[in-house]
Motif scaffolding. Structure first.
Motif, mmCIF file in Angstrom:
data_model
loop_
_atom_site.group_PDB
_atom_site.id
_atom_site.type_symbol
_atom_site.label_atom_id
_atom_site.label_comp_id
_atom_site.label_asym_id
_atom_site.label_seq_id
_atom_site.Cartn_x
_atom_site.Cartn_y
_atom_site.Cartn_z
ATOM 1 N N UNK A 83 0.811 -1.215 0.000
ATOM 2 C CA UNK A 83 0.000 0.000 0.000
ATOM 3 C C UNK A 83 0.843 1.262 0.000
ATOM 4 N N UNK A 84 0.323 2.284 -0.677
ATOM 5 C CA UNK A 84 0.901 3.616 -0.682
ATOM 6 C C UNK A 84 -0.215 4.621 -0.471
ATOM 7 N N UNK A 141 -6.346 8.800 -2.891
ATOM 8 C CA UNK A 141 -5.634 8.965 -1.619
ATOM 9 C C UNK A 141 -4.814 7.742 -1.249
ATOM 10 N N UNK A 142 -5.331 6.559 -1.522
ATOM 11 C CA UNK A 142 -4.668 5.317 -1.118
ATOM 12 C C UNK A 142 -4.579 4.392 -2.321
ATOM 13 N N UNK A 143 -3.420 3.788 -2.518
ATOM 14 C CA UNK A 143 -3.264 2.743 -3.526
ATOM 15 C C UNK A 143 -2.964 1.429 -2.820
ATOM 16 N N UNK A 176 -9.877 0.910 0.781
ATOM 17 C CA UNK A 176 -9.022 0.451 -0.321
ATOM 18 C C UNK A 176 -8.656 -1.015 -0.147
ATOM 19 N N UNK A 177 -8.292 -1.395 1.066
ATOM 20 C CA UNK A 177 -7.903 -2.779 1.313
ATOM 21 C C UNK A 177 -9.079 -3.729 1.121
ATOM 22 N N UNK A 186 -2.325 -2.608 -9.001
ATOM 23 C CA UNK A 186 -2.640 -1.416 -8.203
ATOM 24 C C UNK A 186 -4.068 -0.939 -8.415
ATOM 25 N N UNK A 187 -4.767 -0.713 -7.287
ATOM 26 C CA UNK A 187 -6.073 -0.075 -7.267
ATOM 27 C C UNK A 187 -5.940 1.232 -6.517
#
Length: 327
Positions: free
Chosen positions: A213-214, A320-322, A227-228, A314-315
């Motif tokens: 995650x980023x 804001x979050x990948x 996101x997760x 990658x999503x």
């Protein structure tokens, strides 16, 4: 925490977890709360508050021989009593630090949670769990007192266990002296010959996944969790399949990320720029163009995964979050 990885000789280190390692470094899942009859209401509050973090959590009513009668049945006893009582009743039962259950005491007002024995083998992490109910964990083990992460905690963050427990005396001393370095990863099949001062960790899961995650700075806990969740749906996996969360060192202090991981009981490991460059993912990333870093989510998922494979690319959530999923 930073890591050093390559295909043959990787390193990983981590932080944060809600479950406790037991006497051989595995997850402590069987907990007994020992309480006087008048403190049963508080014992039930503890079960309600942290019970979902363990496979079994039971309440035992205190009597003089309760510890002796149930010695060896649980990974950790939580004494809802004065520390002196727990010490006097368990001291004659102690035999070997690697085999004895951990002991943690907490007062009726849930003000203090005090590991007495087995700090690195369950008691410290149980105290950490009780901290979520307001208790202050009073850690006296050397690595915690120095605000450093012992090898047992590193193993826990990686959803792994210590194979050779006696070795941690030497390696935790090295942690205190800042001499241990990152956990090295060796991909097999291989045969390894080690000495008494080398701690061997083995992953608990055979087919677990890693969430790479980023994020942008200041991303919120809720954004990470959303996101997760989406990534797990794409991977057709459950939260129980997740071994840990991986990110880059430039994101290792993101408060929202750490809060989200803690809520799910997951460890977080961070990888250096050099680590990520060796495992760059297929999706183009603006971060490489702007600051020279490869895309953190895919690279960290691939680098930290057991097989260095990308399960979900990658999503992005709300810009804001990948997140990417590795295995």
């Amino acid at each position: 925490m930073s890591t050093d990885t390559d295909t043959e000789n990787d390193a990983t280190s981590g932080s944060n977890s809600c479950k406790a390692p037991d006497n051989d470094g595995e997850v402590a899942e069987e907990i007994a709360i020992v309480a006087f009859e008048r403190k049963m209401e508080t014992a039930e509050e503890i079960v309600e508050g942290i019970g979902d973090r363990y496979e079994r959590i039971e309440i035992l009513e205190y009597h003089g021989d309760v510890f002796a009668e149930h010695w060896g049945e649980y990974d950790c006893f939580v004494g809802l009593m004065a520390s002196g009582i727990a010490m006097r009743k368990t001291a004659p039962l102690l035999d070997d630090k690697w085999d004895d259950p951990a002991i943690c005491v907490v007062d009726e007002e849930l003000t203090w949670a005090i590991p007495i024995t087995g700090g690195h083998h369950g008691a410290n992490q149980v105290a950490d769990d009780l901290a979520s109910m307001g208790a202050v964990p009073a850690m006296t083990t050397a690595s915690e007192a120095a605000d450093k992460q012992g090898v047992e905690k590193q193993a826990k963050a990686l959803d792994a266990h210590v194979v050779n427990g006696d070795s941690t005396v030497a390696t935790n001393l090295a942690v205190l002296d800042d001499e241990l370095g990152p956990v090295e990863r060796l991909d097999g099949p291989k045969a390894v010959l080690v000495g008494d001062d080398v701690t061997v960790l083995k992953r608990n899961e055979e087919d677990g996944i890693v969430l790479g995650t980023g994020s942008v700075s200041g991303a919120r806990k809720e954004q990470f969790l959303a996101a997760w969740n989406r990534a797990l749906e794409e991977a057709e996996r459950e939260w129980t399949d997740v071994e840990f969360v991986a990110t880059g060192t430039r994101k290792e202090e993101e408060e929202g990320l750490l809060e989200a991981a803690a809520e799910k009981g997951l460890g977080v490991i961070s990888l250096t720029k050099a680590d990520l460059e060796r495992f760059e993912g297929p999706t183009p990333s603006r971060s490489k163009e702007l600051i020279g870093w490869p895309g953190i989510s895919e690279a960290s998922a691939i680098a930290a995964g057991r097989d260095h494979e990308l399960l979900v690319e990658k999503l992005s959530h709300e810009d804001s979050v990948t997140v990417a999923v590795g295995r």
